[in-house]
Design an enzyme around this catalytic site. Sequence first.
Site, short mmCIF file in Angstrom:
data_model
loop_
_atom_site.label_atom_id
_atom_site.label_comp_id
_atom_site.label_asym_id
_atom_site.label_seq_id
_atom_site.Cartn_x
_atom_site.Cartn_y
_atom_site.Cartn_z
N LYS A 1 4.99 10.17 8.04
CA LYS A 1 6.97 10.79 8.39
C LYS A 1 7.24 10.87 9.81
CE LYS A 1 6.12 15.30 7.43
NZ LYS A 1 6.19 16.18 8.68
N ASP B 1 5.43 17.46 0.10
CA ASP B 1 5.63 16.35 1.42
C ASP B 1 5.23 15.13 0.17
OD1 ASP B 1 6.31 17.86 3.10
OD2 ASP B 1 4.20 16.82 4.01
#
Length: 299
Positions: free
Chosen positions: A14, A140
């Site tokens: 990401k 995350d």
Amino acid sequence: MSEDSEMKVKCRAKINLSIDVLGKLPNGYHLVEMIMQSIDLYDILDITERNDGKIILKSKSKEIPVNENNIVYKAANLLKERTGVKKGAEIFIDKRIPVAAGMAGGSTNAAGTLVALNKIWKLGLSEKELKEIGFELGADVPFCISGGAVLAENLGEKLTDIKGLNDDIYVLVCKPELFVSTKEVYNKFDMSNVSKRPDNKYLIECLKEDKIDELAKNMCNVLESVTSLMHPEIEDIENIMKRSDVLGTMMSGSGPTVFGLFDSQDEAEKAKRELLDKYKQVYLVRSAERGIELNGKFN
């Protein structure tokens, strides 16, 4: 072996299109508000079921441990503990995402492990249940399980799906050869001394209306001021990208990775060539709509 006892898992990295830090809890964790976007840069896990209950990790990478210190091992072990499953797994990690880069490389591997073993071990857990287990491994991990584009709030686990970058945007990623401690960056971050914060509402609107030029100009990561003072390479990479026609460039996570958004492949390739003269880890990719792919199919 049945098809479900072996899996090839793509685990996507990401980038952050924004990061704001809103406060600090007594336990030391920080309250954040940030926009995260999956990109098509991924590690591959080859996972095979074992009947002896053992978790065995293998990798050609010298940068990651292949023992109980690896988050992949922790993910598999936690899943065993939570469900009481007696099966094991052999997991080969093909590492392609730069290590300690602020791109959720470890978190996405943990996410891929949870999603794949849920299928291989026939556990029947929902995505919500997997995310709850994932959050115990790292803030995350829940995002990496679903991927796409989200506004992440609170400790990073409160996720709201939003429209992400479109297919005609090129994402140029450069990771300098240095290590950044997330803990150190957060410890040095002074909340009372932030000159600019992201307007996440506006950035989400820009994404919704495909105004990527506006988005790129207004991206903001409050942690960048801390990391860039420690590492001049961050500004150097951004300046190289700015010499090409970059829409906008920023540090991802707590660093040290820097990315740039381009709407021209030629300009992105030009910047990539210039970066490769100084830095080894440079990738030109697009955004991705999902985080984890099992045997060629999105989770």
